[in-house]
Design a protein around this motif. Structure first.
Motif: not given
Length: 195
Positions: A74-87, A118-123, A125-133
């Motif tokens: 979806d081209q959405l940066k996976p912030y933890l709050c966003m990941v929780k919504k998706r889960l 990963q920790v972003d500029h602020g409170p 954090s977000f998650i990246l996939l190690r096997d995908r750009a």
């Protein structure tokens, strides 16, 4: 007999103890092996074995990976709050699980070889996939990258009697999902992040 902390495992074969952190173990190791709750006694020979129900932690690493993967789509940066919504979108019946919090997600991510916290500029954090750009949309960008024709068709729709009665929810994410659900022709081909 072997005893293990908050879970008692009675095994005449003398198998090694299994800690709760390694739950669920491979049971039964013997036909007469039993698992009983603390404060109870194993069944006598010939009696039905007691059943111990243990709530499994959720999400598992595979669930977390899938959620992040779909946010990449979806081209959405996976912030933890966003990941929780998706889960919770993936498993809505589990919205009241006490282990569905950002601390648990962070620890689950740190223990995974496929995910990177990963920790972003602020409170947040977000998650990246190690096997995908990564190819995320910058939702804060003020640069208009959309074609003029799309804006014209959007204006015609929302000024029409059909579009004028549409009520979009608040919030970028909820509004984008509502727009995608409308299946509007002029938005065809746009990712959820672009919407």
């Amino acid at each position: 007999l072997k005893y293990c902390g908050s879970i008692a495992r009675f095994c005449p074969g003398g198998m090694a103890q299994t800690a709760m952190s390694n739950w669920p173990p491979a049971y039964p190791c013997h036909q007469s092996c039993q698992i009983v709750a603390p404060g109870t006694q194993p069944s006598a020979p010939g009696e039905p074995l007691p059943v111990l129900k243990v709530e499994q932690p959720w999400p598992a690493e595979a669930d977390l990976y899938s959620a992040v993967f779909t946010l990449y789509d979806d081209q959405l940066k996976p912030y933890l709050c966003m990941v929780k919504k998706r889960l919770l979108e993936m498993r809505p019946k589990l919205k009241n699980r006490s282990d569905m919090n950002t601390s648990f997600l962070s620890e689950l991510c740190r223990s995974s070889h496929r995910l990177s916290l990963q920790v972003d500029h602020g409170p947040d954090s977000f998650i990246l996939l190690r096997d995908r750009a990564a190819d995320f949309v910058d939702v804060h960008s003020i640069v208009d990258v959309y074609p003029t024709e799309m804006w014209k068709e959007a204006a015609c729709f929302f000024e029409s009697p059909e579009g004028a009665v549409k009520q979009m929810p608040g919030g970028r994410y909820a509004c984008a999902r509502a727009l995608r659900a409308e299946r509007l022709p002029f938005l065809h081909g746009f990712s959820l992040g672009q919407l």
